[in-house]
Scaffold this motif. Structure first.
Motif, short mmCIF file in Angstrom:
data_model
loop_
_atom_site.label_atom_id
_atom_site.label_comp_id
_atom_site.label_asym_id
_atom_site.label_seq_id
_atom_site.Cartn_x
_atom_site.Cartn_y
_atom_site.Cartn_z
N THR B 73 -2.26 -2.10 -3.87
CA THR B 73 -3.23 -1.52 -2.93
C THR B 73 -4.39 -2.46 -2.60
N LEU B 74 -4.94 -3.12 -3.64
CA LEU B 74 -6.14 -3.93 -3.44
C LEU B 74 -5.84 -5.22 -2.68
N TYR B 75 -4.55 -5.52 -2.49
CA TYR B 75 -4.16 -6.74 -1.78
C TYR B 75 -3.62 -6.47 -0.38
N ILE B 79 -6.41 -2.89 4.48
CA ILE B 79 -7.32 -2.05 3.69
C ILE B 79 -8.69 -1.93 4.34
N ALA B 80 -9.12 -2.96 5.07
CA ALA B 80 -10.45 -2.92 5.67
C ALA B 80 -10.48 -2.03 6.90
N LYS B 85 -7.91 5.97 1.64
CA LYS B 85 -7.38 5.06 0.64
C LYS B 85 -6.20 5.71 -0.09
N ALA B 86 -5.14 4.94 -0.24
CA ALA B 86 -4.04 5.43 -1.06
C ALA B 86 -4.53 5.51 -2.50
N PRO B 87 -4.06 6.51 -3.26
CA PRO B 87 -4.52 6.58 -4.65
C PRO B 87 -4.22 5.26 -5.36
N LEU B 88 -5.24 4.77 -6.04
CA LEU B 88 -5.12 3.48 -6.68
C LEU B 88 -4.44 3.66 -8.04
N GLY B 89 -3.32 2.97 -8.24
CA GLY B 89 -2.64 3.09 -9.53
C GLY B 89 -3.01 1.95 -10.44
N LYS B 90 -2.62 2.07 -11.70
CA LYS B 90 -2.96 1.01 -12.64
C LYS B 90 -1.94 -0.12 -12.59
N THR B 91 -2.44 -1.34 -12.67
CA THR B 91 -1.59 -2.50 -12.83
C THR B 91 -1.51 -2.81 -14.31
N ILE B 123 0.29 -14.18 -8.19
CA ILE B 123 -0.23 -15.53 -8.38
C ILE B 123 -1.64 -15.49 -8.98
N ASP B 124 -2.36 -14.37 -8.79
CA ASP B 124 -3.66 -14.21 -9.47
C ASP B 124 -3.49 -14.05 -10.98
N PHE B 125 -2.29 -13.72 -11.41
CA PHE B 125 -2.04 -13.53 -12.85
C PHE B 125 -1.53 -14.79 -13.54
#
Lengths: 309, 182
Positions: B73-75, B79-80, B85-91, B123-125
């Motif tokens: 969702t955050l990527y 989004i802007a 907002k779609a419900p934000l799930g946990k990564t 790639i952020d991980f």
């Protein structure tokens, strides 16, 4: 799809239980980002957040700044002492000037209750109240509720004792609104001179003795003695205050065995709370509160930004 | 409002199982075993497929393949634009991705925008050695230069149709349906 039904976050008083739950649930998903090596997501790229602080602050301002940066927003900090405020600019003029620079969110802390509400009525941007006088500090209450929910698994049905300078405490007021809405039983304690008149109309039981408020408490929230807000001496001395209202190894035994101890910071060690309690990882969740603060503020910045669809 | 009234089942429970079994073998064949291999499922449909694939691959190789969960969702690139907002799930990626071969799992491959977001997030991980994509359904209509390495079923569809992957874990039954506007 879900949406926060408001433009601004001004206080917990005008928030619904659904809105509080939405913010807390969203914040939980943001916790993970702060544990990564690269603590940043691109979500708010190109958005700007102005932190307008008319009062001293370490944790709230830093927390908002980190929250914005971890979401890739540009954050700008303005503190009254280094701004045009010292040249005599009014809040309204400062607000209009900032509005003309098109930020997306303005976070404001002010010593006057209602300053964020005034700002919200003046400008089109979203306003977040980061503390207004002795009125409300909604983000603190949200991070407190998030901490309680994580440690206790729920909020409803818990007994929460808030102890100290209730009169000057916006943290107490926001927490009383929030915790009561979420179904907790809130009791307060403090010297009679620090208990606002008619405080029980907020639905809380008030005591003048710490020992009467904390029996069987699941959560004890100690408040800071706000020496900067006291125009006259409302208690004889810090030492005398500490004798009656300092949470220590002895009186904490009155609470439940698994009680958690909270403090919004900064701590006056040995005044509100004895150092061995404040530093005891078995009961003190003070640093958890700070950790949750970043996630709660990320959630608010995320939920408040976006188009008008 | 568009109303989607007629629906057609294009894959049943057995079909889904066979596809996943085949994909499990294809992944092992292409990568010559499961050394450095990890699975990452995209919320929400991709998680369940990744869990099933984890069972299959672990059973074949007698070794558990690591599994992570990714919420993109955050990527998202839209989004802007919306305040909804779609419900934000946990990564939850409980392992280092650096130098790993990542198999990304999703239920339906459509425009490719979700996969673009997922690759940015991965790639952020860390710096994976390689990212491969496995999907149950490829329905076409790509808007980005992205293709899947493993496909359960190619399902040519029109833009006016919706493809829905129902899974036991989420919807109570396994089936892939096409919903048509009428």
């Amino acid at each position: 799809m879900m949406k926060l039904g408001k433009k601004d976050i001004l206080g917990i008083q005008d928030m619904t239980v659904d809105e509080i739950n939405l913010i807390l649930d969203t914040a939980e998903s943001f916790l993970e980002i702060s544990t990564r090596d690269i603590k940043k997501v691109p979500t708010l790229r190109g958005k700007s957040v102005i932190n307008l602080f008319y009062e001293a602050s370490t944790r709230t301002r830093t927390s908002f700044e980190i929250a914005g940066k971890r979401l890739s927003a540009d954050t700008i900090n303005i503190s009254a002492s280094t701004s045009s405020v010292v040249k005599g600019e009014t809040l309204m003029d400062t607000a209009r000037t900032l509005e003309a620079m098109n930020p997306d969110i303005i976070v404001i802390r002010h010593s006057a209750a209602g300053a964020p509400h005034l700002l919200a009525s003046l400008v089109s941007q979203s306003i977040i109240n980061a503390g207004d006088g002795a009125h409300e500090h909604p983000t603190q209450a949200l991070l407190d509720m998030m901490t309680i929910k994580e440690k206790k698994g729920k909020i409803a049905g818990l007994k929460v004792a808030i102890v100290g300078d209730i009169l000057h405490s916006r943290v107490a007021r926001s927490n009383i609104y929030g915790l009561s809405k979420m179904g907790a039983q809130v009791v307060i304690a403090g010297p009679a001179t620090m208990l606002p008149r008619d405080i029980e109309r907020m639905g809380v039981k008030a005591y003048t003795k710490l020992e009467n408020a904390i029996p069987d408490a699941d959560v004890i929230m100690m408040l800071r003695i706000q020496l900067e807000r006291q125009k006259q001496n409302i208690f004889p001395s810090l030492r005398e205050y500490a004798q009656h209202y300092c949470l220590n190894r002895k009186n904490i035994k009155l609470a439940k065995n698994d009680v958690i101890v909270m403090h919004p910071g900064p701590i006056n060690r040995g005044v509100e709370i004895s150092p061995d309690i404040a530093d005891d990882p078995a009961c003190s969740v003070i640093l958890d509160q700070v950790n949750k603060g970043v996630a709660v503020r990320m959630a608010l910045l995320y939920l408040l930004t976006g188009g008008n669809e | 409002m568009t109303q989607k009234t007629s629906s057609k089942i294009v894959m049943d429970s057995d079909g889904i199982e066979r596809c996943l079994t085949r994909i499990a073998y294809e992944i092992l064949e292409k990568n010559k075993g499961m050394d450095d291999l990890v699975l990452v499922g995209i919320r929400t449909g991709g998680i369940y497929l990744a869990e099933r694939l984890q069972k299959k691959i672990s059973a074949i190789e007698n070794k558990t393949i690591p599994l992570g969960i990714l919420d993109i969702t955050l990527y998202r690139d839209d989004i802007a634009k919306s305040s909804k907002k779609a419900p934000l799930g946990k990564t939850n990626i409980p392992f280092d991705l650096t130098d790993k071969k990542v198999i990304l799992l999703d239920d339906v491959l459509f425009t490719g925008r979700t996969i673009r977001a997922a690759m940015d997030a991965l790639i952020d991980f860390g710096r994976p050695k390689m990212i491969q994509l496995a999907v149950l359904i490829d329905r076409g209509h790509r808007e980005l230069p992205i293709r899947a390495d493993y496909v359960g079923k190619n399902l040519p569809s029109s833009l006016w149709e919706a493809v829905s992957v129902n899974l036991l874990e989420k919807n109570g039954k396994d089936e892939v349906v096409i919903l048509e506007e009428t």
